[in-house]
Design a protein around this motif. Structure first.
Motif, PDB file in Angstrom:
ATOM      1  N   TYR A 226     -40.034  13.524   4.565  1.00  0.00           N
ATOM      2  CA  TYR A 226     -40.365  14.795   3.919  1.00  0.00           C
ATOM      3  C   TYR A 226     -41.884  14.873   3.832  1.00  0.00           C
ATOM      4  O   TYR A 226     -42.601  13.967   4.275  1.00  0.00           O
TER       5      TYR A 226
ATOM      6  N   VAL B 217     -42.542  19.953   0.174  1.00  0.00           N
ATOM      7  CA  VAL B 217     -41.193  19.827  -0.400  1.00  0.00           C
ATOM      8  C   VAL B 217     -41.291  19.551  -1.897  1.00  0.00           C
ATOM      9  O   VAL B 217     -42.067  18.698  -2.332  1.00  0.00           O
TER      10      VAL B 217
ATOM     11  N   HIS C 177     -41.860  16.012  -4.147  1.00  0.00           N
ATOM     12  CA  HIS C 177     -42.339  14.991  -3.209  1.00  0.00           C
ATOM     13  C   HIS C 177     -43.169  13.912  -3.897  1.00  0.00           C
ATOM     14  O   HIS C 177     -43.183  12.758  -3.460  1.00  0.00           O
TER      15      HIS C 177
END
Length: 326
Positions: A43, A47, A50
């Motif tokens: 990721y 995102v 995160h």
């Protein structure tokens, strides 16, 4: 990647569910991530949550329908200043569009309704992450469905690919399905050289893929969890769907006529060397009584709940047919 950390000494932490690459993860204009379901999750800083994922955290990997597996984050790679191409709707600039598989133009923007074939691309700088959990990975194969995962989630949003979970309740739910995670102190990955490139979305073995495609086995896993009816909790890799009535005879997969059994126990059942009594206790053929591991099973109750949908008449039929040969 650089910036690898290990989980040595991390025995507590948060819990998350990770949405793997699929149709459900086509948002924010991403071209996709290199998810390796049984090993790691990728990721970046676009995102949500995160920054919050850390070493020792519990993760449940899911798709849009169910949980695929669970593990602890044993290593976390971080690469700053990485270029990423992000796509936007050419009319409103939103990243909230999805690809259409049966209609043209190819894309439709959810916020403004615009349809188009070519999104507007931009290059942005992100920090890339890869969470490794492969050393503690345990398959769930649908033990927890979408509704059960939602109940364990601390977030009501359906749009997050990294969602906070209730750690205590999630661990309890996983344990109730017979899944046994290794101690956290044994999952640190700092002594292993992590690969710079991983093939996206591949499983460890083709056998795992075949297991997942077996609808009868999946139904039994959802009913009983990762628990052999005779010996108790067992790794997913050794659990098989057993028919109390031979499938070759009935050509039907009925949950009430099936049990999840360890591979060796399944072979003994099919060979007429093991059966289940009317009282739902294990019976072992006299020819096996010289084998301590199997003779110890004689008279043991089944590891199934009291309200299990097992057809008692089918159990009695199997018992009578099998013991008649002893």
């Amino acid at each position: 990647m650089d910036g690898v950390g290990g989980a040595a000494g991390a025995v507590n932490g948060r819990a998350w569910s990770f949405l793997v690459t699929s149709d459900e993860r086509q948002f924010q204009g991403n071209a996709g991530y290199e998810d390796v379901v049984e090993e790691s999750y990728s990721y970046d800083s676009t995102v949500g949550n995160h920054r919050r994922v850390g070493l020792g955290d519990l993760v449940v990997v899911r798709n849009g329908r169910e949980a695929l597996g669970v593990g602890y984050v044993g290593a976390l790679e971080v690469v700053p200043n990485k270029e990423k191409i992000r796509s936007r709707c050419p009319r409103c600039g939103s990243t909230g569009f999805k690809e259409r598989t049966t209609e043209e133009p190819r894309y439709r923007c959810s916020p403004c309704g615009n349809v188009f074939n070519q999104p507007r691309a931009e290059t942005i700088q992100v920090t890339a992450y890869r969470a490794h959990y492969g050393r503690s990975w345990q398959p769930l194969e649908g033990c927890l469905d979408k509704a059960q995962l939602a109940d364990l989630s601390l977030s009501r949003s359906d749009q997050q690919s990294i969602k906070a979970m209730d750690r205590v309740r999630t661990l309890a739910a996983v344990a109730a399905f017979g899944v046994r995670l290794p101690p956290q102190g044994h999952v640190a990955e700092t002594t292993h050289r992590l690969p710079l490139q991983l093939p996206g979305g591949r499983r460890r073995t083709t056998a795992a893929v075949r297991r997942g495609q077996d609808a009868f086995r999946r139904a039994l896993v959802h009913q009983y969890g990762m628990i052999c009816a005779v010996t108790g909790p067992a790794p997913a890799e050794v659990l098989e769907a057993a028919h109390l009535r031979p499938f070759a005879t009935t050509e039907q997969h009925r949950i009430e006529e099936g049990l999840l059994l360890r591979a060796d126990i399944h072979s003994l059942l099919d060979s007429g060397l093991l059966t289940i009594s009317r009282e739902l206790r294990v019976r072992v053929a006299p020819t096996l009584l010289g084998y301590g591991a199997y003779s110890a099973l004689e008279g043991m109750p089944l590891h199934i709940p009291a309200d299990a949908p097992l057809n008692r008449s089918v159990v009695e039929e199997h018992y009578a047919t099998t013991t008649a040969t002893w």
